[in-house]
Design a protein around this motif. Structure first.
Motif, PDB file in Angstrom:
ATOM      1  N   PHE A  85       4.417   5.904  11.094  1.00 33.80           N
ATOM      2  CA  PHE A  85       3.328   5.159  11.736  1.00 33.80           C
ATOM      3  C   PHE A  85       2.848   5.870  13.004  1.00 33.80           C
ATOM      4  CE2 PHE A  85       1.295   1.953  14.319  1.00 33.80           C
ATOM      5  CZ  PHE A  85       0.600   1.187  13.401  1.00 33.80           C
ATOM      6  N   LYS A  86       3.787   6.374  13.794  1.00 34.35           N
ATOM      7  CA  LYS A  86       3.401   7.058  15.025  1.00 34.35           C
ATOM      8  C   LYS A  86       2.647   8.351  14.725  1.00 34.35           C
ATOM      9  CE  LYS A  86       5.078   8.456  19.575  1.00 34.35           C
ATOM     10  NZ  LYS A  86       6.248   8.516  20.490  1.00 34.35           N
ATOM     11  N   ARG A 110       0.316   2.323   2.396  1.00 30.08           N
ATOM     12  CA  ARG A 110       1.383   1.545   3.044  1.00 30.08           C
ATOM     13  C   ARG A 110       1.169   1.464   4.554  1.00 30.08           C
ATOM     14  NH1 ARG A 110       6.406   4.157  -0.491  1.00 30.08           N
ATOM     15  NH2 ARG A 110       6.291   2.630  -2.208  1.00 30.08           N
ATOM     16  N   LEU A 111       0.782   2.572   5.157  1.00 30.04           N
ATOM     17  CA  LEU A 111       0.570   2.583   6.604  1.00 30.04           C
ATOM     18  C   LEU A 111      -0.629   1.723   7.001  1.00 30.04           C
ATOM     19  CD1 LEU A 111       1.313   6.336   7.431  1.00 30.04           C
ATOM     20  CD2 LEU A 111       2.680   4.342   8.097  1.00 30.04           C
ATOM     21  N   LYS A 112      -1.688   1.773   6.207  1.00 25.40           N
ATOM     22  CA  LYS A 112      -2.851   0.935   6.524  1.00 25.40           C
ATOM     23  C   LYS A 112      -2.514  -0.545   6.404  1.00 25.40           C
ATOM     24  CE  LYS A 112      -6.972  -0.121   7.711  1.00 25.40           C
ATOM     25  NZ  LYS A 112      -7.410   0.090   9.114  1.00 25.40           N
ATOM     26  N   HIS A 113      -1.765  -0.895   5.373  1.00 25.52           N
ATOM     27  CA  HIS A 113      -1.368  -2.298   5.210  1.00 25.52           C
ATOM     28  C   HIS A 113      -0.487  -2.739   6.377  1.00 25.52           C
ATOM     29  CE1 HIS A 113      -0.894  -5.983   2.968  1.00 25.52           C
ATOM     30  NE2 HIS A 113       0.422  -5.908   3.047  1.00 25.52           N
ATOM     31  N   SER A 114       0.419  -1.867   6.794  1.00 23.54           N
ATOM     32  CA  SER A 114       1.285  -2.206   7.935  1.00 23.54           C
ATOM     33  C   SER A 114       0.469  -2.353   9.215  1.00 23.54           C
ATOM     34  CB  SER A 114       2.364  -1.133   8.113  1.00 23.54           C
ATOM     35  OG  SER A 114       1.813   0.092   8.581  1.00 23.54           O
ATOM     36  N   GLU A 115      -0.542  -1.488   9.380  1.00 18.38           N
ATOM     37  CA  GLU A 115      -1.400  -1.581  10.569  1.00 18.38           C
ATOM     38  C   GLU A 115      -2.134  -2.914  10.600  1.00 18.38           C
ATOM     39  OE1 GLU A 115      -5.392  -0.913  12.582  1.00 18.38           O
ATOM     40  OE2 GLU A 115      -5.062  -0.883  10.420  1.00 18.38           O
ATOM     41  N   MET A 116      -2.613  -3.375   9.445  1.00 14.53           N
ATOM     42  CA  MET A 116      -3.300  -4.665   9.367  1.00 14.53           C
ATOM     43  C   MET A 116      -2.344  -5.812   9.696  1.00 14.53           C
ATOM     44  SD  MET A 116      -6.529  -4.049   8.367  1.00 14.53           S
ATOM     45  CE  MET A 116      -7.178  -5.423   7.430  1.00 14.53           C
ATOM     46  N   GLN A 122     -26.455   8.747   2.045  1.00 12.19           N
ATOM     47  CA  GLN A 122     -25.431   9.786   2.171  1.00 12.19           C
ATOM     48  C   GLN A 122     -24.266   9.472   1.254  1.00 12.19           C
ATOM     49  OE1 GLN A 122     -24.069  10.676   6.136  1.00 12.19           O
ATOM     50  NE2 GLN A 122     -22.866  12.427   5.465  1.00 12.19           N
ATOM     51  N   LEU A 123     -23.840  10.478   0.520  1.00 11.90           N
ATOM     52  CA  LEU A 123     -22.706  10.354  -0.384  1.00 11.90           C
ATOM     53  C   LEU A 123     -21.428  10.747   0.341  1.00 11.90           C
ATOM     54  CD1 LEU A 123     -21.472   9.945  -3.214  1.00 11.90           C
ATOM     55  CD2 LEU A 123     -22.121  12.309  -3.735  1.00 11.90           C
ATOM     56  N   LEU A 124     -20.434   9.862   0.309  1.00 16.29           N
ATOM     57  CA  LEU A 124     -19.157  10.109   0.970  1.00 16.29           C
ATOM     58  C   LEU A 124     -18.015   9.950  -0.023  1.00 16.29           C
ATOM     59  CD1 LEU A 124     -19.757   7.994   4.205  1.00 16.29           C
ATOM     60  CD2 LEU A 124     -19.981  10.474   3.975  1.00 16.29           C
ATOM     61  N   LYS A 125     -16.899  10.506   0.324  1.00 18.52           N
ATOM     62  CA  LYS A 125     -15.708  10.394  -0.511  1.00 18.52           C
ATOM     63  C   LYS A 125     -14.712   9.451   0.148  1.00 18.52           C
ATOM     64  CE  LYS A 125     -12.341  13.209  -3.012  1.00 18.52           C
ATOM     65  NZ  LYS A 125     -11.870  14.579  -3.294  1.00 18.52           N
ATOM     66  N   ALA A 126     -14.230   8.479  -0.612  1.00 18.94           N
ATOM     67  CA  ALA A 126     -13.272   7.519  -0.078  1.00 18.94           C
ATOM     68  C   ALA A 126     -11.916   8.177   0.117  1.00 18.94           C
ATOM     69  CB  ALA A 126     -13.139   6.326  -1.023  1.00 18.94           C
ATOM     70  N   ASP A 127     -11.266   7.847   1.229  1.00 19.39           N
ATOM     71  CA  ASP A 127      -9.881   8.266   1.426  1.00 19.39           C
ATOM     72  C   ASP A 127      -8.977   7.096   1.033  1.00 19.39           C
ATOM     73  OD1 ASP A 127      -9.963   6.449   3.556  1.00 19.39           O
ATOM     74  OD2 ASP A 127     -10.340   8.008   5.033  1.00 19.39           O
ATOM     75  N   PRO A 128      -7.650   7.270   1.074  1.00 22.27           N
ATOM     76  CA  PRO A 128      -6.763   6.172   0.664  1.00 22.27           C
ATOM     77  C   PRO A 128      -6.972   4.882   1.453  1.00 22.27           C
ATOM     78  CG  PRO A 128      -5.536   8.227   0.744  1.00 22.27           C
ATOM     79  CD  PRO A 128      -6.896   8.517   1.305  1.00 22.27           C
ATOM     80  N   VAL A 129      -7.306   4.992   2.732  1.00 19.03           N
ATOM     81  CA  VAL A 129      -7.537   3.795   3.550  1.00 19.03           C
ATOM     82  C   VAL A 129      -8.754   3.023   3.040  1.00 19.03           C
ATOM     83  CG1 VAL A 129      -8.219   2.982   5.847  1.00 19.03           C
ATOM     84  CG2 VAL A 129      -6.389   4.672   5.613  1.00 19.03           C
ATOM     85  N   SER A 141      -2.025  14.274  -2.352  1.00 18.16           N
ATOM     86  CA  SER A 141      -1.030  14.103  -3.405  1.00 18.16           C
ATOM     87  C   SER A 141      -0.786  12.609  -3.639  1.00 18.16           C
ATOM     88  CB  SER A 141       0.284  14.770  -3.006  1.00 18.16           C
ATOM     89  OG  SER A 141       0.868  14.071  -1.913  1.00 18.16           O
ATOM     90  N   PRO A 142      -0.220  12.228  -4.798  1.00 20.67           N
ATOM     91  CA  PRO A 142       0.109  10.813  -5.019  1.00 20.67           C
ATOM     92  C   PRO A 142       0.990  10.239  -3.918  1.00 20.67           C
ATOM     93  CG  PRO A 142       0.276  12.018  -7.083  1.00 20.67           C
ATOM     94  CD  PRO A 142       0.040  13.041  -6.006  1.00 20.67           C
ATOM     95  N   HIS A 143       1.977  11.011  -3.448  1.00 17.61           N
ATOM     96  CA  HIS A 143       2.848  10.519  -2.374  1.00 17.61           C
ATOM     97  C   HIS A 143       2.060  10.264  -1.099  1.00 17.61           C
ATOM     98  CE1 HIS A 143       5.352  11.396   1.241  1.00 17.61           C
ATOM     99  NE2 HIS A 143       6.084  10.447   0.687  1.00 17.61           N
ATOM    100  N   GLN A 144       1.177  11.178  -0.717  1.00 14.67           N
ATOM    101  CA  GLN A 144       0.381  10.990   0.491  1.00 14.67           C
ATOM    102  C   GLN A 144      -0.556   9.794   0.358  1.00 14.67           C
ATOM    103  OE1 GLN A 144      -1.232  14.998   0.391  1.00 14.67           O
ATOM    104  NE2 GLN A 144      -0.134  15.547   2.266  1.00 14.67           N
ATOM    105  N   TYR A 145      -1.093   9.598  -0.833  1.00 18.03           N
ATOM    106  CA  TYR A 145      -1.983   8.453  -1.064  1.00 18.03           C
ATOM    107  C   TYR A 145      -1.211   7.151  -0.857  1.00 18.03           C
ATOM    108  CZ  TYR A 145      -5.715   5.735  -3.294  1.00 18.03           C
ATOM    109  OH  TYR A 145      -6.722   4.831  -3.552  1.00 18.03           O
ATOM    110  N   VAL A 146      -0.044   7.045  -1.486  1.00 17.25           N
ATOM    111  CA  VAL A 146       0.781   5.837  -1.354  1.00 17.25           C
ATOM    112  C   VAL A 146       1.173   5.621   0.098  1.00 17.25           C
ATOM    113  CG1 VAL A 146       2.975   4.762  -1.985  1.00 17.25           C
ATOM    114  CG2 VAL A 146       1.653   5.992  -3.713  1.00 17.25           C
ATOM    115  N   LEU A 147       1.571   6.676   0.789  1.00 12.36           N
ATOM    116  CA  LEU A 147       1.973   6.559   2.184  1.00 12.36           C
ATOM    117  C   LEU A 147       0.822   6.037   3.040  1.00 12.36           C
ATOM    118  CD1 LEU A 147       4.031   7.028   4.453  1.00 12.36           C
ATOM    119  CD2 LEU A 147       3.226   9.401   4.589  1.00 12.36           C
ATOM    120  N   ASN A 148      -0.376   6.548   2.826  1.00  8.77           N
ATOM    121  CA  ASN A 148      -1.527   6.099   3.612  1.00  8.77           C
ATOM    122  C   ASN A 148      -1.871   4.643   3.339  1.00  8.77           C
ATOM    123  OD1 ASN A 148      -3.154   8.228   5.334  1.00  8.77           O
ATOM    124  ND2 ASN A 148      -2.276   9.347   3.616  1.00  8.77           N
TER     125      ASN A 148
END
Length: 290
Positions: free
Chosen positions: A264-265, A230-236, A118-125, A221-228
């Motif tokens: 984050f919330k 940052r949020l994933k790194h903070s979650e880790m 199955q072919l999937l598309k990666a998200d920012p996370v 968008s580039p901003h949404q990508y960066v935000l995601n």
């Protein structure tokens, strides 16, 4: 994934239940597809370039940001002008336990006996996890194992959806380097403050052209990508360290702790403090596949 002729497979790391390989392809245009045999459950993440992957009567055109989720035991054909991929091969025991413990036989791709890949598309996370995974020389084994589990968890959730989430948009090959350079910049600099002009300049594109192109390829968008990212790194960090929340916010590129808490919330449904509390509780359970 078994190596095929004239495809360079560099072994990067092995554990008890998985191995990581770097796959480099560079086929000439006058050559036909090269044949191979996949003998295990694996994930193939395209880092740069493009790959044509054929299974039975299906043909997949992969490029940067695409992932193949592959079941074991089938023949395939592959062709690429130039591509670099990361391949995660998993042991048969891990795959069987994954199916059983997460009851994957009843859902989506895993339930379809006629579907081999199955072919999937990666998200920012997923892109963030992929980049972090490639820092393997500087990670402890338990850190690396944790990243692999996170990546498997993301892929399983995507693959259990009945319809692949890849659009019909046909990319232009000269766009690949722009997107690839932008992603590399974000993954290395997300903790810093930078502008759209900084990002587009590094990718060798005008800000307007870059913004449209980036969203077309990544769906955000580039901003949404960066935000995601940052949020994933903070979650880790919240899950795996005892650092104060304010320090985590600044370390991940947020200018103030209040904005970080709000973002984050919205993403995870819990405040950073409550998420940290639950993550460090003995009752907290993530993906648990020994």
């Amino acid at each position: 994934m078994v190596e095929v002729e004239k495809v360079t497979g560099q072994h990067l790391f092995s554990s008890d239940f998985y191995e990581i390989k770097a796959l480099s392809c560079d086929f000439s245009q006058d050559k036909g597809p090269l044949k191979g045999y996949n003998d295990c459950f694996c994930l193939m993440l395209v880092k740069t370039g493009g790959v044509q992957f054929e299974v039975a009567k299906q043909s997949f055109d992969l490029h940067t940001g695409h992932i193949l989720v592959d079941k074991p035991d089938y023949e395939y054909r592959m062709k690429a002008t130039s591509a670099q991929c990361t391949v995660l091969n998993f042991s048969n025991d891990f795959y069987l336990r994954l199916l059983e413990e997460l009851q994957l036989d009843c859902t989506g791709f895993f339930a379809n006996q006629n579907a081999l890949t199955q072919l999937l598309k990666a998200d920012p996370v997923v892109e963030y996890l992929h980049h972090q995974l490639l820092q393997y020389p500087f990670l402890s084994q338990i850190e690396l194992d944790g990243l692999v589990f996170e990546l498997v968890d993301c892929m399983v959730k995507k693959a259990t959806v009945n319809q692949p989430d890849v659009t019909n948009y046909t990319p232009k090959k000269f766009h690949f380097p722009i997107i690839e350079r932008a992603k590399d910049y974000i993954h290395q600099q997300f903790h810093n403050d930078f502008s759209l002009f900084d990002l587009s300049s590094f990718a060798y594109a005008s800000p307007f052209h870059f913004s449209r192109l980036f969203k077309r390829y990544t769906s955000v968008s580039p901003h949404q990508y960066v935000l995601n990212v940052r949020l994933k790194h903070s979650e880790m960090l919240l899950k795996n360290t005892s650092k104060p929340i304010a320090d985590i916010a600044y370390q991940c590129g947020f200018n103030n702790a209040e904005y970080f808490a709000t973002a984050f919330k919205q993403k995870y449904g819990l405040s950073p403090s409550l998420y940290k509390q639950k993550s460090h509780s003995p009752l907290f359970q993530g993906l648990q596949i020994p």
